[in-house]
Write a protein that holds these residues in place. Structure first.
Motif, PDB file in Angstrom:
ATOM      1  N   GLY A   1       0.872  -0.938  -0.101  1.00  0.00           N
ATOM      2  CA  GLY A   1       0.001  -0.040  -0.150  1.00  0.00           C
ATOM      3  C   GLY A   1       0.814   1.194   0.068  1.00  0.00           C
ATOM      4  O   GLY A   1       0.498   2.281  -0.581  1.00  0.00           O
ATOM      5  N   MET A   2       1.845   1.123   0.702  1.00  0.00           N
ATOM      6  CA  MET A   2       2.963   2.387   0.764  1.00  0.00           C
ATOM      7  C   MET A   2       3.859   2.169  -0.121  1.00  0.00           C
ATOM      8  O   MET A   2       4.697   3.375  -0.224  1.00  0.00           O
ATOM      9  CB  MET A   2       3.459   2.443   2.079  1.00  0.00           C
ATOM     10  N   SER A   3       4.036   1.293  -1.110  1.00  0.00           N
ATOM     11  CA  SER A   3       5.018   1.055  -2.080  1.00  0.00           C
ATOM     12  C   SER A   3       6.631   1.586  -1.608  1.00  0.00           C
ATOM     13  O   SER A   3       7.322   2.242  -2.354  1.00  0.00           O
ATOM     14  CB  SER A   3       4.664   2.315  -3.159  1.00  0.00           C
ATOM     15  N   CYS A   4       6.755   1.066  -0.399  1.00  0.00           N
ATOM     16  CA  CYS A   4       7.923   1.366   0.045  1.00  0.00           C
ATOM     17  C   CYS A   4       9.012   0.485  -0.194  1.00  0.00           C
ATOM     18  O   CYS A   4       8.777  -0.674  -0.936  1.00  0.00           O
ATOM     19  CB  CYS A   4       7.748   1.626   1.679  1.00  0.00           C
ATOM     20  N   ASP A   5      10.357   0.793   0.080  1.00  0.00           N
ATOM     21  CA  ASP A   5      11.483  -0.096  -0.324  1.00  0.00           C
ATOM     22  C   ASP A   5      11.655  -1.269   0.610  1.00  0.00           C
ATOM     23  O   ASP A   5      12.294  -2.122   0.202  1.00  0.00           O
ATOM     24  CB  ASP A   5      12.852   0.881  -0.278  1.00  0.00           C
ATOM     25  N   GLY A   6      11.097  -0.936   1.921  1.00  0.00           N
ATOM     26  CA  GLY A   6      11.293  -2.096   2.959  1.00  0.00           C
ATOM     27  C   GLY A   6      10.354  -1.705   4.299  1.00  0.00           C
ATOM     28  O   GLY A   6       9.783  -0.783   4.125  1.00  0.00           O
ATOM     29  N   TYR A   7      10.761  -2.291   5.167  1.00  0.00           N
ATOM     30  CA  TYR A   7      10.027  -2.050   6.399  1.00  0.00           C
ATOM     31  C   TYR A   7      10.669  -2.722   7.648  1.00  0.00           C
ATOM     32  O   TYR A   7      11.297  -3.603   7.514  1.00  0.00           O
ATOM     33  CB  TYR A   7       8.478  -2.395   6.452  1.00  0.00           C
ATOM     34  N   ASN A   8      10.408  -2.011   9.081  1.00  0.00           N
ATOM     35  CA  ASN A   8      10.986  -2.609  10.147  1.00  0.00           C
ATOM     36  C   ASN A   8       9.813  -3.003  11.010  1.00  0.00           C
ATOM     37  O   ASN A   8       8.854  -2.275  10.938  1.00  0.00           O
ATOM     38  CB  ASN A   8      11.823  -1.607  11.004  1.00  0.00           C
TER      39      ASN A   8
END
Ligand code: 5GP
Ligand code: ZN
Length: 138
Positions: free
Chosen positions: A77-84
């Motif tokens: 949903g956030m089209s992010c590169d990664g997440y913690n």
């Protein structure tokens, strides 16, 4: 902290409004009111436990299976590169709300949110001593 005074129990029972992203019989996932990145999500078991090791093993596996699914949806949903995925346990570890919860924090390259933690090396022999201390607590 009693369940009666617990902010996240109040959220679970609808006494405090939140912006939900997922809910079923086991967990509630909602947006953190003080995000450190857009889409910063909290996943809480509906049942009150203070810390990770307080949570019944069967329930924890149910929470864990949902955590992956929710993290995948947040990342997509956030089209992010990664997440913690972060779980603070105890005041010393930064736990302010004493109801078990997992932060899912969307990350993008170069966002500068967390620098590397202050890693060091064990002095000779210490690694085995420390492992032994932990092993005998199982
Ligand atoms: P902790 O430091 O305990 O791991 O994190 C607790 C988190 O809960 C914080 O990031 C804080 O912003 C969030 N939080 C505390 N109260 C509320 C609330 O009433 N609503 C929402 N959505 N988030 C909250
Ligand atoms: Zn609670």
């Amino acid at each position: 902290m009693s369940v009666k005074d617990c902010v996240f129990c109040k959220i679970v029972t609808g006494q405090i409004p939140v912006t939900k992203v997922f809910e079923d019989d086991v967990v509630l996932a909602f947006l953190d009111i003080g995000p450190i990145s857009d889409g910063h999500t909290l996943v809480v078991p509906k049942q009150h436990f203070e810390k990770l090791h307080d949570c019944d093993a069967g329930l924890l596996s149910q929470v864990g299976s949902r955590l992956g699914k929710i993290a995948g949806a947040v990342a997509a949903g956030m089209s992010c590169d990664g997440y913690n995925v972060l779980c603070n346990n105890g005041r010393a570890a930064g736990q302010l709300v004493e109801h078990l919860h997992f932060h899912i924090i969307p990350r993008n390259l170069g966002d500068g949110i967390f620098e590397r933690w202050p890693a060091y090396k064990y002095k000779q022999g210490l690694i085995e001593t420390i492992a032994a201390k932990i092993r005998k607590k199982f």
